[in-house]
Scaffold this motif. Structure first.
Motif, PDB file in Angstrom:
ATOM      1  N   ILE A 218      66.091  91.618  48.976  1.00 21.60           N
ATOM      2  CA  ILE A 218      65.818  91.495  47.610  1.00 21.60           C
ATOM      3  C   ILE A 218      67.443  91.735  47.299  1.00 21.60           C
ATOM      4  O   ILE A 218      68.235  92.373  48.191  1.00 21.60           O
ATOM      5  N   MET A 219      68.269  91.287  46.337  1.00 23.02           N
ATOM      6  CA  MET A 219      69.610  91.858  46.103  1.00 23.02           C
ATOM      7  C   MET A 219      70.288  92.266  44.542  1.00 23.02           C
ATOM      8  O   MET A 219      68.910  92.169  44.487  1.00 23.02           O
ATOM      9  N   ALA A 220      70.113  93.683  44.615  1.00 24.89           N
ATOM     10  CA  ALA A 220      69.924  94.813  43.999  1.00 24.89           C
ATOM     11  C   ALA A 220      71.213  95.265  43.095  1.00 24.89           C
ATOM     12  O   ALA A 220      72.092  95.561  43.707  1.00 24.89           O
ATOM     13  N   SER A 221      70.768  94.709  41.703  1.00 22.70           N
ATOM     14  CA  SER A 221      71.979  95.452  40.583  1.00 22.70           C
ATOM     15  C   SER A 221      71.593  96.319  39.894  1.00 22.70           C
ATOM     16  O   SER A 221      73.205  96.966  39.540  1.00 22.70           O
ATOM     17  N   GLY A 222      71.070  97.235  40.862  1.00 22.43           N
ATOM     18  CA  GLY A 222      70.786  98.930  39.961  1.00 22.43           C
ATOM     19  C   GLY A 222      70.146  98.164  38.845  1.00 22.43           C
ATOM     20  O   GLY A 222      70.177  98.538  37.614  1.00 22.43           O
ATOM     21  N   GLY A 223      69.965  96.786  38.042  1.00 24.40           N
ATOM     22  CA  GLY A 223      69.039  96.678  36.469  1.00 24.40           C
ATOM     23  C   GLY A 223      68.137  96.479  36.493  1.00 24.40           C
ATOM     24  O   GLY A 223      67.520  96.577  37.699  1.00 24.40           O
ATOM     25  N   VAL A 224      67.575  95.886  35.248  1.00 24.68           N
ATOM     26  CA  VAL A 224      66.323  96.071  34.895  1.00 24.68           C
ATOM     27  C   VAL A 224      65.671  94.637  35.955  1.00 24.68           C
ATOM     28  O   VAL A 224      64.278  95.191  36.002  1.00 24.68           O
ATOM     29  N   ASP A 225      66.622  93.540  35.377  1.00 21.07           N
ATOM     30  CA  ASP A 225      65.518  92.433  36.038  1.00 21.07           C
ATOM     31  C   ASP A 225      65.316  92.407  38.191  1.00 21.07           C
ATOM     32  O   ASP A 225      64.220  91.997  37.820  1.00 21.07           O
ATOM     33  N   GLN A 495      60.304  97.887  28.289  1.00 19.54           N
ATOM     34  CA  GLN A 495      58.703  98.613  28.478  1.00 19.54           C
ATOM     35  C   GLN A 495      58.174  98.520  29.824  1.00 19.54           C
ATOM     36  O   GLN A 495      57.920  99.282  29.959  1.00 19.54           O
ATOM     37  N   ALA A 496      57.873  97.307  30.122  1.00 18.21           N
ATOM     38  CA  ALA A 496      57.546  97.312  31.123  1.00 18.21           C
ATOM     39  C   ALA A 496      58.274  97.488  32.448  1.00 18.21           C
ATOM     40  O   ALA A 496      57.471  98.192  33.138  1.00 18.21           O
ATOM     41  N   PRO A 503      63.432 105.879  34.605  1.00 15.43           N
ATOM     42  CA  PRO A 503      63.777 105.897  33.668  1.00 15.43           C
ATOM     43  C   PRO A 503      66.071 105.382  33.516  1.00 15.43           C
ATOM     44  O   PRO A 503      66.112 104.817  32.584  1.00 15.43           O
ATOM     45  N   GLU A 504      66.500 106.255  34.679  1.00 13.92           N
ATOM     46  CA  GLU A 504      67.315 106.517  34.407  1.00 13.92           C
ATOM     47  C   GLU A 504      68.353 105.111  34.670  1.00 13.92           C
ATOM     48  O   GLU A 504      69.789 104.373  34.254  1.00 13.92           O
ATOM     49  N   THR A 505      67.654 104.095  35.187  1.00 17.25           N
ATOM     50  CA  THR A 505      67.500 102.899  35.508  1.00 17.25           C
ATOM     51  C   THR A 505      67.801 101.498  34.391  1.00 17.25           C
ATOM     52  O   THR A 505      68.444 101.100  33.516  1.00 17.25           O
ATOM     53  N   VAL A 506      66.448 101.759  34.303  1.00 15.02           N
ATOM     54  CA  VAL A 506      65.728 101.513  32.796  1.00 15.02           C
ATOM     55  C   VAL A 506      66.743 101.747  31.180  1.00 15.02           C
ATOM     56  O   VAL A 506      66.919 100.717  30.431  1.00 15.02           O
ATOM     57  N   GLU A 507      67.416 103.261  30.967  1.00 17.78           N
ATOM     58  CA  GLU A 507      68.332 103.173  30.345  1.00 17.78           C
ATOM     59  C   GLU A 507      69.608 103.392  29.968  1.00 17.78           C
ATOM     60  O   GLU A 507      70.031 103.264  28.971  1.00 17.78           O
ATOM     61  N   ARG A 508      69.752 102.768  31.235  1.00 25.29           N
ATOM     62  CA  ARG A 508      71.351 102.851  31.195  1.00 25.29           C
ATOM     63  C   ARG A 508      71.853 102.054  30.706  1.00 25.29           C
ATOM     64  O   ARG A 508      70.969 100.522  30.809  1.00 25.29           O
ATOM     65  N   PRO A 509      73.190 101.801  29.644  1.00 30.01           N
ATOM     66  CA  PRO A 509      73.588 100.332  29.322  1.00 30.01           C
ATOM     67  C   PRO A 509      74.205  98.868  30.447  1.00 30.01           C
ATOM     68  O   PRO A 509      73.886  99.152  31.743  1.00 30.01           O
TER      69      PRO A 509
END
Length: 553
Positions: A218-225, A495-496, A503-509
Motif C-alpha cells: 500500500i502507498m501510505a500518505s498518512g491520511g484518512v483514505d 467518522q468511519a 485519532p491523530e490520523t483522522v483529525e489532522r488537517p
C-alpha cells in the motif's frame, strides 16, 4: 495486435494475450483487473462456457460471445480493452467507467491505431498532427490535460466509460456508462446508520480488490483514505510505502508531517513501513509515456513504485478517489456558498479581490481565501468553481504559448468541465454538481493518470478501492449533510475512520500529496496574482512544457 502482460492473476502462460474466444471469432487484449470476475465466471459457466485459465480478464471474452458489447456494463474493475471481431471485421476499444486505466487512439486518413500510451502511438509512426495548442493551454491551466484532448492534435484519449468501434466504414464512439451524477433521491437513515453502511461498503470494496496471485502493498500518505484501505486489508499487506522529507523540518503546507501519521498507522497494524526520501525528486523528468504532468506527485509515486518492485511486489493499493467520492477538498466546502451567492455580489467580490491580492510568501491558508474571493468574483458560478482548480490566467497562458487570450480563454480550457456541469440533474445541489465534475474529469485526468503512468513504469499495478464501482454508485445517493457537516469535509469517511484508525490520523488537517511549494518551480513565470504556491506550480508547468516542446515539436 500486441500486448505486454503484467501477470497478477494466473501467472502461467495460459493467461497470455492476445487471447482468442472459444469459437475463434474474437481476439482480445486487456489491461487491468475485473474484480467481480469470480461471479461473472460462474454466470458464464452456467451457460456452458469452458475456461482455459484463471486469468480474470478471460471472462470478458466469454461474456462477449454471449452478450456482445453489452457485457461492458457488468464489469466492476479497471480496464482498457480491445476486441477484434474476425467475422464483422471490426475493432472495439473500451475504457473503464472511472478512467483508472488509460486508452489512447488515433483515427486519421482512415488509419486507426490504439495503445495504452501516447508514446506507443508515436512509435507506430502515426501522424500525430503536431502539438495541440488547446491541450497545451489546458495543461498550463490544470497541470494535466482532460480527455479527450492530449498534447497532440491527432491523438485522443478515450473518455472514461466510453467505447469506440472501427470498421472499414469508419469510426464511431459512444458511452456504455453514463457520466456519474448524484441521484435526486438520497439514502435515508440517521448519520450513524449511514456511517456504518459506508464502513461496510469500504470494507467490501477493499476486500474485493484483494483478488491476486501475488503479494500486495500500500502507498501510505498518512491520511484518512489510504488509512481506511489499510485498516480493512492490513492482514493481507506485505509492505507499506511512504514519502519522507528529510531536509525539511517543517513546511507551511504540513506535507512533512505525513510520515509521522503513516508511522502511527503502521505501528497500529504491525505493517512494515518503507520510508522513501522525496528530497531528490527529479523536477525535470518527462514521463516516457509522453503524457504531460506538472504535479510532483507523479515523481513521488514513481519512487514508491520502484521501491515496491525492488521488494518483489506487483500490486499496490492507493487511497486515490476518496476526496472525489466523499467531498474531501476544501473547494467542496465552499461549493454550496458559490452556488447560492447572489449574482449582484460578483462586483463586490471583484473589489475585495483587488484589495486581497496575493503577495509573495503569503501562507497557504490566506492564499486559498484570496483564491476563493477570486472565484466568487466570477459572474458564472461554474467558472467560479473552476477558478479554484486553475493555476493560470488567460494572460499567463497566452504569454507562455505565444497565442491570443481568445485562443486560450477560460471557455476553451474549461470546455470538458463545463460539458459535465451541463448534464447535471437540475434538482441536485451545486456541491453535488461540482463533485461530479471532479469525479468525471479531474480524477481520471490527474490523480488516476499520474498514479497509473508512474507505477506502470516500474511494472506495478495500483488499485483504488475507494472508486470501486459498487461503492462509488452507492456514494452518489448519500445526502449532502453527511459529506460536508458543520464545516467538516469528508465527514462520513472521517467518522468511519475514527473506528479503525488512530485519532491523530483522522483529525489532522487535510494535506495534498506532493512536494512542498518551496521545492517546486520558481516564481518568475506570471504576475503572482494566483498566489505563491500556484505561481510556483505554474512556473514548473512552463519548465516542463519547454522541455516537452524541445522533444516533440
Amino acid at each position: 495486435v500486441g500486448h505486454c502482460r503484467l501477470s497478477i492473476n494466473d501467472l502461467s502462460e495460459l493467461g497470455s494475450q492476445p487471447m482468442t474466444s472459444p469459437s475463434g471469432r474474437y481476439l482480445m487484449v486487456f489491461n487491468g483487473e475485473i474484480y467481480n470476475s469470480p461471479e461473472l465466471r460462474r454466470e458464464c459457466e452456467a451457460f456452458g462456457s469452458v475456461f482455459r485459465s484463471q486469468m480474470d480478464g478471460e471472462v470478458i471474452l466469454h461474456l462477449w460471445e454471449l452478450e456482445g458489447s453489452d457485457c461492458l456494463k457488468k464489469l466492476n474493475g479497471i480496464f482498457a480493452i480491445s476486441i477484434v471481431d474476425t467475422i464483422a471485421k471490426s475493432v472495439t476499444i473500451a475504457r473503464d467507467p472511472v478512467g483508472v486505466k488509460p486508452l489512447f487512439y488515433s483515427y486519421i486518413d482512415n488509419r486507426f491505431g490504439f495503445a495504452s500510451e501516447i508514446a506507443a502511438l508515436n512509435a507506430l509512426g502515426i501522424n500525430n498532427g503536431g502539438l495541440d495548442p488547446t491541450g497545451l493551454a489546458q495543461f498550463l491551466t490544470f497541470l494535466w490535460i482532460p480527455a479527450p484532448n492530449t498534447p497532440f492534435k491527432n491523438i485522443k484519449a478515450l473518455r472514461p466509460g466510453e467505447m469506440a468501434v472501427y470498421t472499414n466504414s469508419g469510426f464511431v464512439s459512444k458511452r456504455f456508462s453514463p457520466v456519474f451524477t448524484a441521484t435526486s433521491s438520497t439514502i435515508s437513515g440517521t448519520p450513524s446508520d449511514l456511517v456504518a453502511e459506508v464502513s461496510a461498503k469500504i470494507r467490501q470494496a477493499a476486500n474485493r480488490q484483494l483478488l491476486s496471485d501475488v503479494p500486495i502493498g500500500i502507498m501510505a500518505s498518512g491520511g484518512v483514505d489510504s488509512g481506511l484501505i489499510w485498516a480493512h486489508t492490513s492482514k493481507y499487506l506485505s509492505l507499506a510505502y511512504s514519502i519522507s522529507w528529510d531536509l525539511i523540518q517543517k513546511d507551511s503546507e504540513g506535507i512533512s508531517d505525513d510520515l509521522a501519521s503513516a508511522r502511527l498507522v503502521a505501528s497500529k497494524f504491525q505493517t512494515k513501513l518503507r520510508e522513501i526520501s522525496g528530497d531528490d525528486w527529479d523536477e525535470s523528468r518527462l514521463p516516457p509515456s509522453a503524457d504531460l504532468f506538472a504535479d510532483p506527485a507523479y515523481e513521488l509515486v514513481r519512487k514508491m513504485a520502484i521501491a515496491a518492485r525492488e521488494d518483489g511486489l506487483k500490486v499496490l493499493f492507493s487511497g486515490q478517489g476518496g476526496d472525489e467520492v466523499f467531498g474531501g477538498y476544501r473547494r467542496h466546502a465552499v461549493a454550496r456558498f458559490i452556488g447560492s451567492k447572489p449574482h449582484f455580489s460578483s462586483l463586490f467580490f471583484k473589489g475585495l479581490y483587488n484589495l486581497f491580492k496575493m503577495k509573495p510568501g503569503m501562507n497557504i491558508s490566506k492564499e486559498y481565501i484570496s483564491r476563493l474571493v477570486l472565484a466568487l468574483s466570477e459572474g458564472d458560478r461554474e467558472k467560479g468553481y473552476l477558478q479554484l482548480c486553475s493555476y493560470s490566467t488567460q494572460k499567463d497562458r497566452a504569454n507562455a504559448l505565444g497565442l491570443t487570450t481568445a485562443e486560450v480563454s477560460d471557455d476553451v480550457v474549461y470546455k470538458e468541465h463545463l460539458e459535465v456541469f451541463a448534464v447535471q440533474p437540475p434538482n441536485i445541489s451545486f456541491l453535488r454538481k461540482a463533485m461530479s465534475v471532479d469525479l468525471n474529469v479531474y480524477l481520471p485526468g490527474l490523480g488516476l493518470s499520474y498514479v497509473d503512468r508512474a507505477s506502470m513504469e516500474a511494472g506495478i499495478e495500483v488499485r483504488v478501492p475507494l472508486v470501486d464501482l459498487e461503492l462509488l454508485k452507492y456514494s452518489l445517493a448519500l445526502p449532502d449533510s453527511v459529506l460536508i457537516r458543520r464545516g467538516t469535509t469528508k465527514w462520513i469517511a472521517k467518522q468511519a475512520a475514527l473506528a479503525v484508525l488512530p485519532p491523530e490520523t483522522v483529525e489532522r488537517p487535510k494535506r495534498s500529496f506532493g512536494a512542498p511549494a518551496s521545492q517546486v518551480g520558481s516564481n518568475t513565470n506570471n504576475d503572482n496574482s494566483r498566489g505563491y504556491r500556484q505561481s510556483r506550480y505554474f512556473s514548473h508547468a512552463c519548465q516542463v512544457l519547454e522541455k516537452y516542446t524541445e522533444k516533440f515539436a
